[in-house]
Every structure is written in C-alpha cells, then in structure tokens.
Design a protein around this motif. Sequence first.
Motif, PDB file in Angstrom:
ATOM      1  N   ALA A 234      20.351   0.575 -32.687  1.00  0.00           N
ATOM      2  CA  ALA A 234      21.291   1.366 -31.894  1.00  0.00           C
ATOM      3  C   ALA A 234      22.721   0.867 -32.097  1.00  0.00           C
ATOM      4  N   ALA A 235      22.883  -0.458 -32.096  1.00  0.00           N
ATOM      5  CA  ALA A 235      24.221  -1.028 -32.323  1.00  0.00           C
ATOM      6  C   ALA A 235      24.729  -0.656 -33.709  1.00  0.00           C
ATOM      7  N   SER A 236      23.840  -0.674 -34.694  1.00  0.00           N
ATOM      8  CA  SER A 236      24.219  -0.295 -36.054  1.00  0.00           C
ATOM      9  C   SER A 236      24.685   1.152 -36.112  1.00  0.00           C
ATOM     10  N   ALA A 237      23.938   2.039 -35.472  1.00  0.00           N
ATOM     11  CA  ALA A 237      24.300   3.465 -35.481  1.00  0.00           C
ATOM     12  C   ALA A 237      25.675   3.686 -34.855  1.00  0.00           C
ATOM     13  N   ILE A 238      25.929   2.979 -33.753  1.00  0.00           N
ATOM     14  CA  ILE A 238      27.227   3.128 -33.075  1.00  0.00           C
ATOM     15  C   ILE A 238      28.357   2.597 -33.956  1.00  0.00           C
ATOM     16  N   LEU A 239      28.160   1.423 -34.522  1.00  0.00           N
ATOM     17  CA  LEU A 239      29.207   0.825 -35.355  1.00  0.00           C
ATOM     18  C   LEU A 239      29.502   1.675 -36.590  1.00  0.00           C
TER      19      LEU A 239
END
Length: 459
Positions: A234-239
Amino acid sequence: MRKQQRLAFAMLATVQSTLIFTIALIMVPLPKIAAEFALLPTDVLLLQVAYGLPFSGLLLFGGRLADRYGGRRMFVLGLVLFGAASIIAAAAPSYEMLVAMRFFEGVGGAMIAPAAMSVLHRLFPDPKDFGRAIATWGGVSVLGAILGFVVSGIVTTWISWRWMFAVPILVALIALITTRMLLPHDGNENPAARPRLDPLGALLATAGIVLGSYGLIMTGDHSWTSAPVLVPLAASAILLAVFFVVEGRMRDPLLSPSFLVDSCRVTGLLGMMLAAVGSIAIEYILSLYLQQVRGWSPLMTTLAFLPFAVVLIATNHFSPAMVGRFGAAQTTIGGLIVAALGLGLLAGLSGDSSYLVGLMPGTVLVAVGMSLMFSGSAVLSMTNVPLRQAGLAGGVMNTAMELGPTVGLAVLMSVAATQGDVVRGYGWAFGAACLFYIVLALVAARSSRHGACAAVAHG
C-alpha cells in the motif's frame, strides 16, 4: 563493427552479465552461509534481498546520474564501488558485514547498468548499428542469471562460497583497466542542456520500488492480506502515485509519464519483464521440484540446468539476426509463443515426470523463447531514445527486468498455493505463466498489425 567496438561491446556485455550473475551468486549456497553465521530465517531473507533491492530501486536514479554526469564517468565510479564491495564481501568476517557489502554491490550495480547503456549508445551512434548491438545485449542478462545459478551450485559443492565473489572482483578489475582504452569519452555537451537530478523524484521512485519489492518478497511466508505484505504494498502504491503526479509537474522530471506512452516501448518493457519471469519460474520452481519432490542433490539439480544454459547461449547467437530480418516486434511475438509452448508442456508436471521427456523439452523451448524475447524486447524498449536520455532508458529497461522475477515469483507461487497438492500447484504456476505469455503475444501482435512497432529494427 570495428575491432575496438567489438572489444568494447564484449567488455560492457560481460559487466552487465556479471551484475545479474551477482544476484544469483549466493542463492545456492544460502544454506551453507546460514549455517556458518547461525542465521535466523529473517536474517536469511535480508541477505537474499540485500543486493537486489538497492539494485532495482536505484536504477532510475542511476540512469539520471549517467545522463547528467556522463555514462563513462558513472560506469567507472560504479565499478569501483561494486568491485570494492565484492572484495570485502568475499572476506566478510560477520553476517552484518556481508549484508552491508551486498547492499553496496547493489548500489554500484545500479550505477553501472544504465551507465553502460549510455556508453553503448555513444559507442554505436548509427541507429542501425545500435539496434543490432541492443538485440545482442538483450540476451546477456539472462545468461548471467542462469550461469550464476549453475556455477554457484558446482563451485560451492567442493569449495567455499566465498570464492564465488572472485567473478565480480575479476570482471570489475578487468573493466576498470580496459575502460580507458576501449570506451569513448563522455561528450562535451553544454552543462545547462543536461537533465537535472530531481532528488524528490528519485526518492519517491526508489522508496516506492523498494517497498513494493519487499512486500512481494514477503508473500513467500505471509498471505497477501497480512500486514507484512499489505502495508509495504500500500505504501508503495501511494509513493509511486505521488511520484507520477510530481513528475507530471516537473520541468525536467526523472521519468516523464510521456516516456512510457510509446506503445513499442511498453511492449518491450513488458516483454523484458515476462522473459525474466520465465527465467525465475524455471530456476526456482524446478529447483524445488527436483530437490523436494524428487530428492535430487543440489549438485544434480544444478547440472540439470546445463541444457537450459547451453540453449540460451546458442540461441543468443542468432537472435539478433532474427531481429534484423523479421523486426523486433515479430521476434518478440515469436519468442512469446515458443516460450508459452514450453511452459504449457511444464504445466503437465507430475510427481513422476522424467527429466528427459517430462522436463527437458519444456525448458529447452522456454530457453529459445526467452532469448528471442530478450533480444526483440530490448530493441523495442530503446526505440526512439535520444542520446541525452540513454541512461534513463537503460535504467527503465533494467528496472523492468529486475522487477520481473520479484513480481512473477510472488504471483506464480500464490497460484501454486491454491492447490492442495504441491506438484499440481507447480503445474498451475507454469500454466499461469503460459497464459501471461499468450496474452502479451496477442497484445504485441495487435500493436504490430497497426504499424506501431512493425518497422523497428527491421531489415
């Protein structure tokens, strides 16, 4: 191709192959390393990813450094870091030192790979010569992966795993010695015309790629809905979403969204990614099958991959000619179809499949198809790339190739886990890979029919 060009290309290709070789360098001897340092499972996982995560995560920024400061200059700096880290890793007295040096090897590799592409572009200024060189270059990386797997299995059977680092050390040393004689100097372009570094874009891209890769790696021991997987994904997708928003507003972005709009380039990048998926599917799944199901020793398992390696090497010799005669798109499509046939044969895997009849025909077809895919896809990935963006294009292409095994292994092993029987699960994983290949072949054929990629590297 002149003699100096041939020698320079051979040196660059050897270095590129060694970067991928170094990823697989410790895969086979991992149990021995774990025993020597009394490692926990989490320690082993960190050691596995210590090279690959910085390598894949920093390739885009490495490409920008090459475009900004010169390909040859960054190639040399990357070799110094890569070689020095390899020397220390070979003599590492502790686990912590080994992990740290693997990390710095990855950082050096992320500088070298896109810089080598920038140098290659300057070495072959004529578009036709560059196309032929890239077609050959495409098969180089996969050779490094399979040779790393095979050689490490053979060498570590009789001598220490530390001797595996002799390969990157010697290659880095030879490359540093010969760079001055073989590689062209960086151009004298106006510094104001060179791209800016874009540190914010580099930070967002690196963090997004590393977190995404880590989350996918964690699917090996956790479910997709667990926190160790879901949180980093999820953090990867946001970044990465923020990265593309920011890049769309930058005057000189690290990776302009328009760079990925070209249908030929997208097809090539997907082809590079799927070719790498095929490689990891063969190496990882068949290794598990032969050792855990059939009870083969590590050495016998390693030797079983020799035909795969030999066919890759042989096919890589005529793949560039196929690209020149039929075009990059048609060669890529042909490779996808041949590899899909091989994966389809492996989908019929059973507990008593014989090596000569049940395994080798499929692996040989996959090897032929992968070589064609890598050659054709490399040319498509570098289509219409100006010299000032050669490092960027090399970074993007290598990123796609490095993400392929991470994404592919997570998806394929998740497919395998849906089956109660282990062997049937492996068959389903090969079947899923076959389906992915067929879908991309249809997409590439549609693009080719519409004329978007038909003329690339043709004739």
